[in-house]
Every structure is written in C-alpha cells, then in structure tokens.
Scaffold this motif. Structure first.
Motif, mmCIF file in Angstrom:
data_model
loop_
_atom_site.group_PDB
_atom_site.id
_atom_site.type_symbol
_atom_site.label_atom_id
_atom_site.label_comp_id
_atom_site.label_asym_id
_atom_site.label_seq_id
_atom_site.Cartn_x
_atom_site.Cartn_y
_atom_site.Cartn_z
ATOM 1 N N MET A 1 0.810 -1.210 0.000
ATOM 2 C CA MET A 1 0.000 0.000 0.000
ATOM 3 C C MET A 1 0.850 1.270 0.000
ATOM 4 N N GLU A 2 2.063 1.163 0.595
ATOM 5 C CA GLU A 2 2.951 2.322 0.595
ATOM 6 C C GLU A 2 3.312 2.732 -0.813
ATOM 7 N N GLU A 3 3.490 1.713 -1.680
ATOM 8 C CA GLU A 3 3.825 2.006 -3.070
ATOM 9 C C GLU A 3 2.696 2.764 -3.734
ATOM 10 N N ALA A 4 1.443 2.365 -3.439
ATOM 11 C CA ALA A 4 0.293 3.035 -4.040
ATOM 12 C C ALA A 4 0.226 4.493 -3.599
ATOM 13 N N LYS A 5 0.571 4.753 -2.327
ATOM 14 C CA LYS A 5 0.505 6.118 -1.831
ATOM 15 C C LYS A 5 1.539 7.001 -2.504
ATOM 16 N N GLU A 6 2.655 6.422 -2.912
ATOM 17 C CA GLU A 6 3.736 7.200 -3.505
ATOM 18 C C GLU A 6 3.492 7.505 -4.976
ATOM 19 N N SER A 38 -14.109 4.092 -4.356
ATOM 20 C CA SER A 38 -12.863 3.677 -3.704
ATOM 21 C C SER A 38 -12.191 4.815 -2.947
ATOM 22 N N LYS A 39 -12.779 6.028 -3.060
ATOM 23 C CA LYS A 39 -12.206 7.221 -2.421
ATOM 24 C C LYS A 39 -10.773 7.496 -2.895
ATOM 25 N N THR A 40 -10.523 7.164 -4.156
ATOM 26 C CA THR A 40 -9.210 7.435 -4.753
ATOM 27 C C THR A 40 -9.168 8.866 -5.282
ATOM 28 N N PHE A 83 -3.705 -0.623 -8.516
ATOM 29 C CA PHE A 83 -4.076 0.717 -8.077
ATOM 30 C C PHE A 83 -5.199 0.679 -7.041
ATOM 31 N N VAL A 84 -6.298 0.036 -7.378
ATOM 32 C CA VAL A 84 -7.414 -0.056 -6.442
ATOM 33 C C VAL A 84 -8.271 -1.260 -6.821
#
Length: 321
Positions: A1-6, A38-40, A83-84
């Motif tokens: 998930m850290e990768e997705a945040k970056e 998904s609140k993306t 991604f989601v």
C-alpha cells in the motif's frame, strides 16, 4: 500500500459533462464512479477532439496509462495493476459473477441500442458530436450507427426480434438486480464493488441522458429500490463532488481555453485585433488536423460502404430521420 501512496495522482480523461452528469459518456461514468466509491483522489479531464476514439475513457498517472480498449477496460486495469481493487472479497461469489455479467452484457447492450439505434440520436449527438461541424458530426453519427448495428447483430430482417430480445434481457436484469439489492446500500457484502460502479453508471445514464420516452428508462423506473439506490449514490458521489470541485480540463480540450469577455462584447470595431497566443495557435492547429483526419476517415468509410452489397441494410432511410 505504501507504493500506491507514492504514485502520482490519477487523472481520468473522459468525454464531456452534460445532462447534469460529471461525464455523459456511458463508458466513462462507471470508471468515474469506481474511483469515487474507492475514495481514490483523481483529477477529471475532458477530451473533445476524439469523439469516436475507443481509448476513452483512460487513466493517467505519471508514465502509467490505462485505456478503455485494452486489458478488458480501465477498471480491470486498475485492479490488475494494483491501483485499487474493490472486488477482492466478492470475486469468487457465483451470484456476484452472474450479476456483473448481466450488467456488462444485457444492460450495456440495451444502452448501446437505445443510444444509437432505438432513438432519434439526439442524446448521442449531444454527447459525442455537438462540438463538430454539423456535416462531419452527422456522418460520424451514421458511421457509429452502422458499427452499433453490427455489434448488436441488428439487420433489417431481424430488427424487431432483436429489439424485443434486448429489452427482455434488460428487464430480466433489472428484476434480478432489484431482488438482489432489496433495501441494502450495495449489492454485495454491504460494501461497493465494481458491480455497483458499473450498474450505477448505467442507471444514471438511463435516467438522465436518455429521452423521457425511452423504453429502457421506463423499465428501470418500474423498480423503486433501484431508483432510490441510484438517487442516493448520485447525491453522495456526483452532486456533492460537483459542489466542492469543478475538475480539471485536459489540454486536448479546445474549450479549456478561457473565453475572453472581449470576444462577446460590443466594443468598437476599430480596436486592433489581439495577436493570438502560441497556445491558441496550437489548439487551432490541432482542431484543423482533427477535422482533416476525420474527413479522410469518413470518406474512406463511405467509399467502402458504398461498394458493399448490403449497404442499404446498415444505412437505411430511418438513420437519416
């Protein structure tokens, strides 16, 4: 998930907004709603210069791009590329699989039929071709009618039978989905999935973009819980977003160039003409290039169609009315 945040923020590129919807394209709405569910965080951009491109919608994030015509669509790409994923808890449930298949096939076919074959074409022209010169827009519309009939398997000989079959399947899908939903907030597991996003996109398009005399619209209105579900999520995902953010328009959209008040004011004609900026010249060149390429494509299409023996089946007199 850290990768997705970056990762860089997503940009969703769709066809334009009208009918009170964030995007009026039936293929784009489900992707918009999937990201909302998904609140993306994402920016919304419009592309007006490629009305018949099957790449739209698409999502960009840095060097990453997911097109509508690749890997089964944008939603599937977002899931497979990490991604989601809203479907992880329901993907193996047989009832979810069958419900998703109904929405992806029966309801999608019914919307395509109403948009291009079973109506006067006013909604389709407003969504796809209203920014083009009338002759070019009309020809591209007739070309898409031809394509839609091929996809749906509609000919002069079976037109009535196929229409009955398409609406019967749509009605069966609405009935099954209405039973499944009941009074729940979502179809499965009390949480949104891609089924909710795709159905809600179809339902919003049916209720707001199709004409009032639409057969598909009347069939949806027979199911009160589906209508309540649609209105509830429209208020939460669409109306609230519209009041808090106006989105971002793509540079490929000529309408993103601000109109100067002087263009519409009645100032003296003796005032010197303002020199066009490089950005305005760039958009003008793009628009001319687009019109020329589309005209060439249309001429090739008409020449090929004119040589076929069944041309009268695909472009009959009804298409011009």
């Amino acid at each position: 998930m850290e990768e997705a945040k970056e990762r860089e923020k997503l940009t969703l590129v769709t066809r334009k907004s009208c009918f009170g919807l964030p995007t009026s394209c039936p293929n784009c709405l489900p992707v918009y709603l999937y990201l909302k569910f998904s609140k993306t965080p994402f920016d919304l951009a419009f592309n007006l210069i490629n009305p018949d491109s099957d790449q739209i919608p698409y999502v960009e994030s840095g060097t990453y791009v997911a097109y509508n015509n690749e890997k089964g669509g944008v939603i599937r790409s977002l899931i497979e590329d990490g991604f989601v994923d809203l479907d992880s808890q329901v993907r193996g449930i047989p009832e979810w699989i069958s419900a998703k298949a109904m929405v992806d096939s029966w309801l999608a076919d019914a919307i395509m039929y109403e948009l291009w074959v079973g109506s006067d074409g006013s909604s389709a022209c407003k969504i796809y071709y209203s920014d083009l010169p009338w002759p070019l827009g009309k020809i591209l519309y007739l070309k898409q009618v031809h394509v839609a009939k091929q996809i749906l398997g509609v000919t002069k000989d079976n037109a009535e039978r196929r229409e009955e079959e398409i609406y019967r399947n749509a009605n069966d899908a609405f009935s099954a989905l209405s039973t499944r939903l009941g009074e729940q907030a979502y179809f499965f597991d009390n949480r949104p999935t891609s089924l909710d996003a795709v159905f809600l996109g179809h339902a919003l398009f049916t209720l707001y973009a199709l004409p009032e005399n639409s057969m598909l619209r009347s069939k949806l209105l027979e199911h009160d819980n589906l209508v309540r579900y649609t209105e509830k999520h429209k208020l939460e995902l669409v109306d609230s977003s519209a009041s808090s953010s106006s989105g971002t328009q793509s540079q490929s959209d000529p309408s993103s160039v601000p109109r100067r008040p002087s263009q519409w004011s009645s100032k003296p004609k003796s005032k010197p003409k303002r020199e066009k900026t490089e950005e305005e010249k760039k958009f003008r060149r793009r628009a001319k290039y687009f019109l020329v390429t589309q005209l060439i494509a249309v001429l090739v299409f008409l020449s090929l169609l004119g040589g076929s023996g069944d041309a009268e089946v695909e472009l009959d007199e009804d298409d011009y009315e």
